[in-house]
Design an enzyme around this catalytic site. Sequence first.
Site, PDB file in Angstrom:
ATOM      1  N   MET A   1      39.642  45.482  33.442  1.00  0.00           N
ATOM      2  CA  MET A   1      39.366  46.906  33.194  1.00  0.00           C
ATOM      3  C   MET A   1      40.539  47.764  33.678  1.00  0.00           C
ATOM      4  O   MET A   1      40.392  48.979  33.850  1.00  0.00           O
ATOM      5  CB  MET A   1      38.070  47.328  33.889  1.00  0.00           C
ATOM      6  CG  MET A   1      36.863  46.556  33.358  1.00  0.00           C
ATOM      7  SD  MET A   1      35.308  47.415  33.585  1.00  0.00           S
ATOM      8  CE  MET A   1      35.253  47.571  35.352  1.00  0.00           C
TER       9      MET A   1
ATOM     10  N   HIS B   1      45.755  45.010  40.203  1.00  0.00           N
ATOM     11  CA  HIS B   1      46.260  44.678  41.530  1.00  0.00           C
ATOM     12  C   HIS B   1      46.573  43.190  41.553  1.00  0.00           C
ATOM     13  O   HIS B   1      46.440  42.507  40.523  1.00  0.00           O
ATOM     14  CB  HIS B   1      45.242  45.072  42.607  1.00  0.00           C
ATOM     15  CG  HIS B   1      43.857  44.586  42.319  1.00  0.00           C
ATOM     16  ND1 HIS B   1      43.520  43.250  42.307  1.00  0.00           N
ATOM     17  CD2 HIS B   1      42.712  45.250  41.981  1.00  0.00           C
ATOM     18  CE1 HIS B   1      42.245  43.110  42.014  1.00  0.00           C
ATOM     19  NE2 HIS B   1      41.717  44.306  41.791  1.00  0.00           N
TER      20      HIS B   1
ATOM     21  N   GLY C   1      44.990  40.706  42.547  1.00  0.00           N
ATOM     22  CA  GLY C   1      43.884  39.848  42.097  1.00  0.00           C
ATOM     23  C   GLY C   1      44.005  39.601  40.601  1.00  0.00           C
ATOM     24  O   GLY C   1      43.985  38.450  40.129  1.00  0.00           O
ATOM     25  N   HIS C   2      44.149  40.687  39.833  1.00  0.00           N
ATOM     26  CA  HIS C   2      44.324  40.548  38.384  1.00  0.00           C
ATOM     27  C   HIS C   2      45.589  39.730  38.077  1.00  0.00           C
ATOM     28  O   HIS C   2      45.601  38.877  37.195  1.00  0.00           O
ATOM     29  CB  HIS C   2      44.487  41.916  37.718  1.00  0.00           C
ATOM     30  CG  HIS C   2      43.321  42.842  37.884  1.00  0.00           C
ATOM     31  ND1 HIS C   2      43.364  43.955  38.683  1.00  0.00           N
ATOM     32  CD2 HIS C   2      42.084  42.832  37.329  1.00  0.00           C
ATOM     33  CE1 HIS C   2      42.207  44.594  38.615  1.00  0.00           C
ATOM     34  NE2 HIS C   2      41.408  43.938  37.813  1.00  0.00           N
TER      35      HIS C   2
ATOM     36  N   GLN D   1      29.240  37.139  38.185  1.00  0.00           N
ATOM     37  CA  GLN D   1      29.785  37.317  36.831  1.00  0.00           C
ATOM     38  C   GLN D   1      30.401  36.013  36.311  1.00  0.00           C
ATOM     39  O   GLN D   1      30.164  35.617  35.165  1.00  0.00           O
ATOM     40  CB  GLN D   1      30.844  38.424  36.859  1.00  0.00           C
ATOM     41  CG  GLN D   1      31.691  38.510  35.613  1.00  0.00           C
ATOM     42  CD  GLN D   1      32.651  39.684  35.656  1.00  0.00           C
ATOM     43  OE1 GLN D   1      32.243  40.830  35.535  1.00  0.00           O
ATOM     44  NE2 GLN D   1      33.935  39.417  35.826  1.00  0.00           N
TER      45      GLN D   1
ATOM     46  N   SER E   1      40.310  45.152  45.079  1.00  0.00           N
ATOM     47  CA  SER E   1      39.432  45.682  44.036  1.00  0.00           C
ATOM     48  C   SER E   1      40.019  47.002  43.561  1.00  0.00           C
ATOM     49  O   SER E   1      40.588  47.753  44.362  1.00  0.00           O
ATOM     50  CB  SER E   1      38.038  45.930  44.624  1.00  0.00           C
ATOM     51  OG  SER E   1      37.301  46.781  43.772  1.00  0.00           O
ATOM     52  N   SER E   2      39.865  47.265  42.271  1.00  0.00           N
ATOM     53  CA  SER E   2      40.326  48.558  41.755  1.00  0.00           C
ATOM     54  C   SER E   2      39.586  49.683  42.486  1.00  0.00           C
ATOM     55  O   SER E   2      40.105  50.780  42.638  1.00  0.00           O
ATOM     56  CB  SER E   2      40.067  48.651  40.259  1.00  0.00           C
ATOM     57  OG  SER E   2      40.632  47.548  39.604  1.00  0.00           O
ATOM     58  N   ARG E   3      38.371  49.401  42.923  1.00  0.00           N
ATOM     59  CA  ARG E   3      37.554  50.435  43.579  1.00  0.00           C
ATOM     60  C   ARG E   3      38.015  50.720  45.010  1.00  0.00           C
ATOM     61  O   ARG E   3      37.574  51.713  45.597  1.00  0.00           O
ATOM     62  CB  ARG E   3      36.076  50.034  43.562  1.00  0.00           C
ATOM     63  CG  ARG E   3      35.457  50.089  42.167  1.00  0.00           C
ATOM     64  CD  ARG E   3      33.946  49.966  42.193  1.00  0.00           C
ATOM     65  NE  ARG E   3      33.365  50.303  40.914  1.00  0.00           N
ATOM     66  CZ  ARG E   3      33.032  49.409  39.959  1.00  0.00           C
ATOM     67  NH1 ARG E   3      33.215  48.115  40.158  1.00  0.00           N
ATOM     68  NH2 ARG E   3      32.508  49.815  38.813  1.00  0.00           N
TER      69      ARG E   3
HETATM   70  P1  AMP Z   1      37.989  43.970  36.664  1.00  0.00           P
HETATM   71  O1  AMP Z   1      39.203  44.681  36.161  1.00  0.00           O
HETATM   72  O2  AMP Z   1      37.489  44.475  37.986  1.00  0.00           O
HETATM   73  O3  AMP Z   1      36.910  43.843  35.617  1.00  0.00           O
HETATM   74  O4  AMP Z   1      38.452  42.480  36.981  1.00  0.00           O
HETATM   75  C1  AMP Z   1      39.053  41.687  36.001  1.00  0.00           C
HETATM   76  C2  AMP Z   1      39.130  40.267  36.483  1.00  0.00           C
HETATM   77  O5  AMP Z   1      39.891  40.212  37.689  1.00  0.00           O
HETATM   78  C3  AMP Z   1      37.744  39.694  36.820  1.00  0.00           C
HETATM   79  O6  AMP Z   1      37.672  38.351  36.386  1.00  0.00           O
HETATM   80  C4  AMP Z   1      37.697  39.787  38.305  1.00  0.00           C
HETATM   81  O7  AMP Z   1      36.851  38.824  38.915  1.00  0.00           O
HETATM   82  C5  AMP Z   1      39.149  39.533  38.675  1.00  0.00           C
HETATM   83  N1  AMP Z   1      39.436  40.060  40.006  1.00  0.00           N
HETATM   84  C6  AMP Z   1      39.180  41.303  40.460  1.00  0.00           C
HETATM   85  N2  AMP Z   1      39.515  41.406  41.765  1.00  0.00           N
HETATM   86  C7  AMP Z   1      39.976  40.184  42.142  1.00  0.00           C
HETATM   87  C8  AMP Z   1      40.459  39.633  43.364  1.00  0.00           C
HETATM   88  N3  AMP Z   1      40.549  40.363  44.479  1.00  0.00           N
HETATM   89  N4  AMP Z   1      40.843  38.357  43.379  1.00  0.00           N
HETATM   90  C9  AMP Z   1      40.762  37.593  42.252  1.00  0.00           C
HETATM   91  N5  AMP Z   1      40.329  38.038  41.065  1.00  0.00           N
HETATM   92  C10 AMP Z   1      39.933  39.318  41.008  1.00  0.00           C
END
Ligand code: AMP
Length: 283
Positions: free
Chosen positions: A30, A34, A36-37, A155, A187-189
């Site tokens: 989304m 960061h 994580g992504h 998820q 987290s983006s949040r």
């Molecule tokens: P989002 O943009 O929050 O929907 O996340 C997109 C993908 O990135 C999802 O599969 C999340 O699980 C993964 N994601 C988000 N935060 C992290 C993180 N800290 N470490 C690993 N994967 C992440």
Amino acid sequence: MQIIKSPKKLQILSSVLKKSGKTIGLVPTMGALHEGHLSLVRAARKQNDIVITSIFVNPLQFGPNEDFSRYPRMWLKDKQSLSDHRVDYLFAPTAKDLFDSSFQSTLSVGKETLQNKLCGLSRPGHFDGVTTIVAKLFHLAQADRAYFGQKDFQQSRIIEQMVSDMDFPLKIKVLPVVREKTGLAMSSRNQYLNDEQRERALIINRTLKEMKRRLLNSKESLFAVKSWGQRQIKAKVEKLDYLEIVDFETLTALENRNKKMVIVVAAFVGQTRLIDNVIMKSF
Ligand code: AMP
């Protein structure tokens, strides 16, 4: 890196790529990217000929009182980091592109099992929104592998279940949680947190780590460890949504130790809902 907005165009392109024998890795996001992504993007880059990343803030997965309208959108920065990570195609449709006025289908997974617990209880409809968009992305990108984060543990389990139930011809790769140096799950949040809240949020991961240690090193009951963890977190956050020790496969709360357990948590720090988890046996 080519930017694609039209779903049909992506589908045609993917068909051509597949016909020419290329493997495709898909990373759905989304945005507000960061590390994580980017860990998912790096894995996709290593394992596939072509990498497609999507950025789409999916309205279907937000409840009426959630943060859809203020969810961070950082188009230019995201575009740059994906291009730096040698992504081939950035799929960035609008809601209108994906859901035209006649759209009326929903894909629902595990209503009575995987969904009726944890985040599914506090975010009604959320996972239906997730599986519906992810199914569409799978059909459009025709990926061989799709990459998700363990950070959103429920998820990832629901998506694995969907792929198995609906025979999607691709492999799901779930990668470990990427954390800040302090232990806070990225987290983006996290952008919503001020310094004081960020400091308080550290209790979440600290507690999970200590619970894991106690479960591994002592004979304390799961109930005792969980109650201790709940007290620790409650003392520092506005609201503890849940803290549970669950079975890795079914996400059912456990009373006794089993082979593959996950400690899962969701808590509000200020107005921001944060989630985290630790797995008691590695993948
Ligand atoms: P989002 O943009 O929050 O929907 O996340 C997109 C993908 O990135 C999802 O599969 C999340 O699980 C993964 N994601 C988000 N935060 C992290 C993180 N800290 N470490 C690993 N994967 C992440």
